[in-house]
Design a protein around this motif. Sequence first.
Motif, PDB file in Angstrom:
ATOM      1  N   ARG A  63      38.730  38.359  51.369  1.00  0.00           N
ATOM      2  CA  ARG A  63      37.286  38.149  51.238  1.00  0.00           C
ATOM      3  C   ARG A  63      36.504  39.195  52.018  1.00  0.00           C
ATOM      4  N   LYS A  66      36.694  42.502  50.250  1.00  0.00           N
ATOM      5  CA  LYS A  66      35.771  42.515  49.103  1.00  0.00           C
ATOM      6  C   LYS A  66      34.344  42.788  49.565  1.00  0.00           C
ATOM      7  N   GLU A 206      36.977  44.889  44.216  1.00  0.00           N
ATOM      8  CA  GLU A 206      37.980  43.844  44.437  1.00  0.00           C
ATOM      9  C   GLU A 206      37.355  42.464  44.240  1.00  0.00           C
ATOM     10  N   ASP A 207      36.417  42.394  43.327  1.00  0.00           N
ATOM     11  CA  ASP A 207      35.713  41.152  43.026  1.00  0.00           C
ATOM     12  C   ASP A 207      36.215  40.632  41.683  1.00  0.00           C
TER      13      ASP A 207
END
Length: 411
Positions: A63, A66, A206-207
């Motif tokens: 997370r 990202k 990276e979502d």
Amino acid sequence: MATVALTILKNHKKKDGTYNVKIRISHKGRSVFLRTYYFLSGNQLSSDRHITDASVYKHFEPRLRKYRAAIGQLSSTLDFYTVEDLKNALIDLDQDVDFIKFGKEYIENLLENGRKGSARTLKTVIFSLIDYFEREKVSALEITERKLMEYEKYLRKERVITRLNKEKLITRTVAGMQDGGIHNHMRDLRILFKAAMKHFNNPQLEDIKIPHCPFDNYKIIDSPVTKKRNLKIEQIKLISESKVEPNSTSELGRDLFLLSFYLCGMNAADIYHLKPENIVDGRVEYNRLKTQSRRKDRAFISIKIIDEALPILKKYIGKLSKRYTNSENLDRAINRGLKEISRNIEKLPEITFYWARHSFGNIARNKCRKSKDDVALALNHVDNYHKTVDIYLDKDWTIVDEVQEAVVSLL
């Protein structure tokens, strides 16, 4: 430069002695915090309240990575963001995908681009999903392989549905779908799901909001062999000679069926939208509505107005839009008329308007022995196989004239 990191706020101790893990977002000398669902106890923290449990960092690393990638993408405009703006932008990255909301927006976009047919079939999918889940909000992550199998069983059963029709809620019972309906419905759902994946997934950041496509393992049932919708030339002659009441739907069905046949299988939607300005030097020139938004040539075609078509064309051109609010209503009226004609002619199966197009193509190929390429040109189909060659070639409408003449002369 903006930064993100895990932190514990020392004055946020819960009554049970635990602390909530926060994500600190710092930008322009200010910090704001995102609350998480993680709570840590004393043995996971140092004496000065720093996180010592490595598994916590491991859990949050994707997370945070990202978020950092997203901040990197904003590098040229980051100075315009306040720390609150940045927080809201990062929160948006974590929002789940409301598949129903996306589907409705996707359908609106299709309508804006004139793709009414595609919009209509996808609207059926969205309404059915709402019926199945019994709610207006469905996460894309809920649509799993197992859920698709359960959904297919649901579609095969008789069910009661409620729809809005002319500002009134109408409830009716619909029969369960057969293999052909299931194939088309699930194919359309797959189109919509993959469109959602393309829209929401951003590998560069990276979502990945929709990590898996359930259709990778769920196999859509094969479509059954389509019943041929071809009439013999003798049957078309029976339609042309059928006696009908003036100004009846039977007259409408007969006339426009024949007009479609004379004009190389012209669709009802295209006939509905014809205007006098579409008539140029004795030819009908128009863009086929069904495919114009998907083709570089805008699906343009020019068809000769033969003697048989001229009186029908004069009778209806520019007038159908005054009688029917849209082409779908016209199509329904035509088919009601053709159903009546079918009942009155013993040698005729129950036909619909689209049989005119199928019959024209079938007769052109199998009776007149025209090449598949020439028949495809007359039907205004896109030729994917010869796309490169088509770059160098002009359309020769006399080829269409020859196909048209060969078919109609059989009458």
